[in-house]
Design a protein around this motif. Structure first.
Motif, PDB file in Angstrom:
ATOM      1  N   ILE A  68      -7.488 -11.183 -11.322  1.00 47.19           N
ATOM      2  CA  ILE A  68      -6.738 -10.244 -12.161  1.00 47.19           C
ATOM      3  C   ILE A  68      -6.889  -8.823 -11.619  1.00 47.19           C
ATOM      4  N   PHE A  69      -8.098  -8.478 -11.177  1.00 45.93           N
ATOM      5  CA  PHE A  69      -8.348  -7.160 -10.604  1.00 45.93           C
ATOM      6  C   PHE A  69      -7.480  -6.930  -9.363  1.00 45.93           C
ATOM      7  N   LEU A  70      -7.465  -7.904  -8.440  1.00 47.64           N
ATOM      8  CA  LEU A  70      -6.660  -7.763  -7.223  1.00 47.64           C
ATOM      9  C   LEU A  70      -5.168  -7.728  -7.538  1.00 47.64           C
ATOM     10  N   GLU A  71      -4.738  -8.503  -8.533  1.00 46.50           N
ATOM     11  CA  GLU A  71      -3.336  -8.445  -8.943  1.00 46.50           C
ATOM     12  C   GLU A  71      -2.986  -7.040  -9.420  1.00 46.50           C
ATOM     13  N   GLU A  72      -3.913  -6.441 -10.157  1.00 49.65           N
ATOM     14  CA  GLU A  72      -3.697  -5.078 -10.652  1.00 49.65           C
ATOM     15  C   GLU A  72      -3.649  -4.073  -9.501  1.00 49.65           C
ATOM     16  N   VAL A  73      -4.527  -4.242  -8.531  1.00 51.46           N
ATOM     17  CA  VAL A  73      -4.583  -3.316  -7.396  1.00 51.46           C
ATOM     18  C   VAL A  73      -3.364  -3.472  -6.487  1.00 51.46           C
ATOM     19  N   LEU A  74      -2.895  -4.707  -6.300  1.00 53.37           N
ATOM     20  CA  LEU A  74      -1.829  -4.974  -5.332  1.00 53.37           C
ATOM     21  C   LEU A  74      -0.443  -5.186  -5.945  1.00 53.37           C
ATOM     22  N   ARG A  75      -0.369  -5.326  -7.241  1.00 49.98           N
ATOM     23  CA  ARG A  75       0.919  -5.590  -7.881  1.00 49.98           C
ATOM     24  C   ARG A  75       1.806  -4.345  -7.852  1.00 49.98           C
TER      25      ARG A  75
ATOM     26  N   ILE B 109       0.844  -1.209   0.000  1.00 54.29           N
ATOM     27  CA  ILE B 109       0.000   0.000   0.000  1.00 54.29           C
ATOM     28  C   ILE B 109       0.872   1.248   0.000  1.00 54.29           C
ATOM     29  N   LEU B 110       1.923   1.253   0.798  1.00 49.97           N
ATOM     30  CA  LEU B 110       2.847   2.397   0.808  1.00 49.97           C
ATOM     31  C   LEU B 110       3.479   2.588  -0.565  1.00 49.97           C
ATOM     32  N   ASP B 111       3.930   1.492  -1.168  1.00 47.93           N
ATOM     33  CA  ASP B 111       4.566   1.547  -2.477  1.00 47.93           C
ATOM     34  C   ASP B 111       3.588   2.012  -3.560  1.00 47.93           C
ATOM     35  N   LYS B 112       2.389   1.428  -3.587  1.00 50.33           N
ATOM     36  CA  LYS B 112       1.395   1.776  -4.615  1.00 50.33           C
ATOM     37  C   LYS B 112       0.942   3.236  -4.520  1.00 50.33           C
TER      38      LYS B 112
END
Length: 191
Positions: free
Chosen positions: A158-165, A23-26
């Motif tokens: 895929i959505f969560l991968e996009e949000v958390l990747r 979360i900090l990184d994103k």
């Protein structure tokens, strides 16, 4: 006619990083900036909400499934998908369904009057979702409703991968089966 549905459980595996670090990184927040777990989870919720409440649905060309957060007249978006930041939980409903298919709709009492739905239309159902992301952990849980005939699990993954990747790390979702169920099956199984 009732729709058969059940709840599937998945482990969200982040690898080497915690939800806090991602979360900090994103959100491009330096690690030395003090943020409470509640503030960090609220940021994650904001990122998810932002993607689901755009003018256009979030779509995956891979699955041809779209996700959105539809609100009916008089319905508050915050009551459809709710955040419990003190326990790092997001729960509620998301809308998902196929797009890129030509379909015809008609009223059952007058099939002569038909309407063609083009490839740009998404036919969506509402699905229950429960997302637990302990901020200091590298593993979370996703509870997702599965309806007979349509499973939005791959699109949500895929959505969560996009949000958390992040640039260096990817996440993984795997079906979760509690050890007690595995033990019960093994104890009663005949080999």
């Amino acid at each position: 006619m009732s729709v058969e549905s059940n709840l599937e459980i998945y482990k969200i595996i982040l690898g080497r990083r915690t939800f806090k670090e991602i979360i900090l990184d994103k959100n491009m927040i330096p690690a030395n900036v003090e943020k409470t777990d509640e503030e960090l989870f609220t940021l994650l919720f904001s990122n998810i909400l932002n993607k689901l409440t755009q003018d256009s649905a979030w779509t995956s060309d891979q699955t041809k499934l779209g996700l959105a957060l539809f609100s009916n007249e008089g319905e508050d978006v915050n009551n459809i998908l709710t955040i419990h930041s003190n326990s790092n939980v997001l729960e509620g409903y998301i809308d998902g369904g196929f797009y890129d298919r030509i379909r015809t709709i008609a009223q059952t009492n007058n099939v002569a009057e038909r309407e063609l739905l083009g490839r740009d239309k998404m036919v969506a159902d509402r699905y229950y979702i429960y997302l637990h992301c302990p901020i200091g952990s590298k593993v979370g849980l996703l509870f997702l409703e599965h309806k007979k005939g349509l499973n939005i699990h791959h699109a949500v993954q895929i959505f969560l991968e996009e949000v958390l990747r992040t640039q260096r790390y990817r996440i993984k979702l795997e079906r979760f089966v509690p050890q007690t169920i595995i033990n019960e099956y093994q104890d009663g199984g005949v080999v």
